[in-house]
Design an enzyme around this catalytic site. Structure first.
Site, mmCIF file in Angstrom:
data_model
loop_
_atom_site.group_PDB
_atom_site.id
_atom_site.type_symbol
_atom_site.label_atom_id
_atom_site.label_comp_id
_atom_site.label_asym_id
_atom_site.label_seq_id
_atom_site.Cartn_x
_atom_site.Cartn_y
_atom_site.Cartn_z
ATOM 1 N N HIS A 29 -25.770 21.140 52.885
ATOM 2 C CA HIS A 29 -26.922 20.303 53.230
ATOM 3 C C HIS A 29 -27.995 20.396 52.140
ATOM 4 C CE1 HIS A 29 -28.776 18.303 57.020
ATOM 5 N NE2 HIS A 29 -29.264 17.758 55.921
ATOM 6 N N GLU B 159 -24.042 23.444 61.660
ATOM 7 C CA GLU B 159 -24.543 24.037 60.419
ATOM 8 C C GLU B 159 -25.308 25.318 60.731
ATOM 9 O OE1 GLU B 159 -26.782 21.102 58.252
ATOM 10 O OE2 GLU B 159 -25.150 19.647 58.301
ATOM 11 N N ARG C 70 -25.587 12.467 58.869
ATOM 12 C CA ARG C 70 -25.593 13.593 59.795
ATOM 13 C C ARG C 70 -24.167 13.931 60.195
ATOM 14 N NH1 ARG C 70 -29.646 14.388 57.915
ATOM 15 N NH2 ARG C 70 -31.740 14.588 58.798
#
Length: 351
Positions: free
Chosen positions: A312, A293, A264
């Site tokens: 991601h 993000e 993360r």
């Protein structure tokens, strides 16, 4: 263990709350103890993006969707991947007993719902942890290899149309890699890197079985980082992991170290990482995740030549939906048979 006494006399009603293909709905419904309810017209198209955000529904469609959610014993997926929608559903559905979250880090969706202690006691939450381990471990290996083989330098020569100078590249067998976080992703990463000849050291808060030369406690991260050629972060996003790759740790690293993050983005002090990339302490950062993000346009990470960004996407595999459906089906069997369930969310730290 879940209390299944209220479901023994009837089928367990499972509502599909997130996009899923007909084939995978059928896979889940093979257990005839499950009543699987699927209304694809109320969900986004899974063929486009099965983890898509909320479908744009009319008021009538939204009411129908919420009515389905409120009739469930079990939800496959957090409604619209939204903590707010989950909070509404838990409050409205007193019969809800179990929610399976789609992301491996689904505990953060539960945390975002801000549920009461009573609700967290009443409703069981599970995640899809482990399903994403293989593609993420492969991406971590790619990142370590990119650092060892000096990818930024090679790309710089190529863009400059410069043949040479001929300089040595590194070797995996001469590299020490620090794998921070030995959950399913970190353990598989350690196994892959060990198989390639790396000297792998784990950082974890307790002893676990892993293919590493040794495990050091989190408190010794900076000391361990000072002897490493690469750091792989495979951590959940919790209060305890916030900013764990800190300015202090980055001050201790060997110049030119590679940093790979498949956990993360919140586990990294991003301004400190940018500074370390700019002054050469970090030779390469390979990041599947960032602190915010999508990554903001103004972030220096976009333009730094020694950064590789993936939006991601490193966990995405063509087989991901099937594996999650299979995991859910196995957990449903365990729930009904009174066996320990897989990937139960820790509702204190939410991972």
């Amino acid at each position: 263990m879940p209390d299944t006494s209220d479901t023994e006399a009837r089928r367990l009603r499972v509502v599909i709350a997130t996009p899923l293909t007909a084939e995978l709905v059928e896979l889940i419904a093979r257990d005839d103890r499950l009543e699987v309810v699927w209304r694809p017209e109320l969900l986004s198209d899974p063929e486009i993006d099965w983890m898509a955000g909320p479908k744009q529904r009319t008021a009538d469609e939204q009411a129908r969707y919420e009515q389905l959610l409120d009739s469930a014993d079990v939800l496959f997926g957090v409604p619209d991947q939204s903590g707010r929608a989950l909070s509404r559903t838990v409050a409205a559905n007193e019969g809800l007993r179990w929610v399976h979250t789609i992301p491996a880090g689904g505990g953060q969706q539960v945390r975002a719902a801000r549920l009461s202690d009573a609700d967290l006691e009443r409703v069981l939450f599970t995640t899809s942890a482990g399903v994403h381990a293989e593609p993420l471990a492969e991406f971590a290996v790619f990142g370590v290899l990119a650092g060892v083989k000096r990818l930024p330098w090679l790309l710089g020569l190529q863009r400059a149309k410069q043949w040479g100078p001929r300089e040595p590249l590194g070797a995996l067998a001469e590299s020490t890699v620090l794998v921070v976080g030995l959950g399913s992703i970190g353990r598989l990463t350690a196994t892959m890197l060990t198989g390639l000849g790396c000297h792998v050291v784990g950082v974890h808060r307790r002893h676990v079985e892993a293919d590493v030369e040794r495990i050091v406690p989190v408190a010794e991260l900076a000391v361990a980082a000072s002897a490493a050629d690469a750091i792989v972060l495979a951590l959940p996003g919790t209060d305890e992991t916030l900013g764990l790759l800190s300015a202090e740790v980055l001050e201790a690293v060997k110049p030119g170290i590679t940093v790979v993050n498949v956990g993360r983005g919140t586990t990294v002090d991003e301004p400190a990482l940018v500074e370390a990339l700019q002054d050469g302490r970090v030779g390469l950062a390979v990041l599947d995740v960032t602190q915010v993000e999508p990554l903001p346009d103004e972030s220096p990470l976009w333009k730094l030549p020694n950064v590789v960004l993936a939006p991601h996407t490193a966990a995405i595999s063509p087989h991901e939906p099937r594996r999650i459906a299979e995991l859910f089906a196995e957990n449903a069997r365990r729930y009904l048979d009174g066996e320990p369930m897989l990937n139960v969310v820790n509702t204190r730290e939410f991972y």
